[in-house]
Design a protein around this motif. Sequence first.
Motif, mmCIF file in Angstrom:
data_model
loop_
_atom_site.group_PDB
_atom_site.id
_atom_site.type_symbol
_atom_site.label_atom_id
_atom_site.label_comp_id
_atom_site.label_asym_id
_atom_site.label_seq_id
_atom_site.Cartn_x
_atom_site.Cartn_y
_atom_site.Cartn_z
ATOM 1 N N GLU A 1 -5.855 -11.979 4.413
ATOM 2 C CA GLU A 1 -7.192 -11.478 4.124
ATOM 3 C C GLU A 1 -7.498 -10.265 5.002
ATOM 4 O O GLU A 1 -8.080 -9.289 4.536
ATOM 5 C CB GLU A 1 -8.219 -12.587 4.377
ATOM 6 N N PHE B 1 -13.371 -6.197 -2.118
ATOM 7 C CA PHE B 1 -12.214 -6.774 -1.439
ATOM 8 C C PHE B 1 -12.463 -7.057 0.035
ATOM 9 O O PHE B 1 -11.640 -7.677 0.696
ATOM 10 C CB PHE B 1 -10.993 -5.866 -1.587
ATOM 11 N N TYR C 1 -3.531 -3.858 -3.192
ATOM 12 C CA TYR C 1 -4.067 -5.086 -2.605
ATOM 13 C C TYR C 1 -3.094 -6.251 -2.739
ATOM 14 O O TYR C 1 -3.101 -7.165 -1.926
ATOM 15 C CB TYR C 1 -5.419 -5.454 -3.238
ATOM 16 N N GLU C 2 -2.251 -6.213 -3.751
ATOM 17 C CA GLU C 2 -1.270 -7.284 -3.957
ATOM 18 C C GLU C 2 -0.209 -7.315 -2.865
ATOM 19 O O GLU C 2 0.408 -8.341 -2.630
ATOM 20 C CB GLU C 2 -0.602 -7.134 -5.322
ATOM 21 N N ILE C 3 0.000 -6.201 -2.195
ATOM 22 C CA ILE C 3 1.010 -6.119 -1.138
ATOM 23 C C ILE C 3 0.595 -6.953 0.066
ATOM 24 O O ILE C 3 1.425 -7.580 0.716
ATOM 25 C CB ILE C 3 1.224 -4.640 -0.718
ATOM 26 N N ARG D 1 -5.914 -7.139 3.551
ATOM 27 C CA ARG D 1 -6.669 -6.649 2.393
ATOM 28 C C ARG D 1 -7.967 -5.971 2.830
ATOM 29 O O ARG D 1 -8.362 -4.956 2.262
ATOM 30 C CB ARG D 1 -6.962 -7.789 1.419
ATOM 31 N N THR E 1 -5.914 0.269 -6.324
ATOM 32 C CA THR E 1 -6.224 -1.162 -6.424
ATOM 33 C C THR E 1 -4.973 -2.029 -6.425
ATOM 34 O O THR E 1 -4.974 -3.109 -5.830
ATOM 35 C CB THR E 1 -7.068 -1.434 -7.687
ATOM 36 N N TRP E 2 -3.903 -1.574 -7.014
ATOM 37 C CA TRP E 2 -2.717 -2.438 -7.086
ATOM 38 C C TRP E 2 -2.099 -2.675 -5.714
ATOM 39 O O TRP E 2 -1.349 -3.618 -5.519
ATOM 40 C CB TRP E 2 -1.701 -1.892 -8.089
ATOM 41 N N GLN F 1 -0.711 -9.961 2.057
ATOM 42 C CA GLN F 1 -0.821 -11.407 1.889
ATOM 43 C C GLN F 1 -2.003 -11.975 2.659
ATOM 44 O O GLN F 1 -2.572 -12.980 2.268
ATOM 45 C CB GLN F 1 0.471 -12.094 2.353
#
Length: 156
Positions: A32, A117, A26-28, A35, A23-24, A30
């Motif tokens: 849509e 997501f 997804y922050e990479i 993701r 899950t972390w 930017q």
Amino acid sequence: METFLKVSIFHFVIFFISVFGLTWFYEIFQSELGREIFAGFHFFTIMFLYVLTGYILAKKNNKELYVSYLLIIMISVAFWLFCLIKSPNTLNYKSNVGGVWLFYRFYISGIEVPLVFINKYNILMFQSVKRQMFTLLGLSFLPLVFQVIGTKIKRH
């Protein structure tokens, strides 16, 4: 009972990989689109892990394994029914009544997280509350389906 314990441990490990391992990432991304592509990868990775666990657990006599799968589903359905009875009209975990759904969603979050997501195709976003509740129930069957596929692959 030993097989049920193994199946439960595999579920926990896959949940941990999905929620705390993937899950972390997804922050990479930017964008849509980035993701959403990663969410697809995330979902297929989790489903592959369920197939792999079904394959690993398969033996010549799979009766105990299928009973273990059935017990896991029975626990999921019982948990879902409890939530439905306690809060039949809302999934809003911030309300006093709907708070019970937070625990169920945490229980299935290993599967639900990648689907949330994918914004354009979020299976829960555009549905009525009742449909969302039944969709959440359906999500709890996915691990069973993919573990059985893994079991069948090894047997053939």
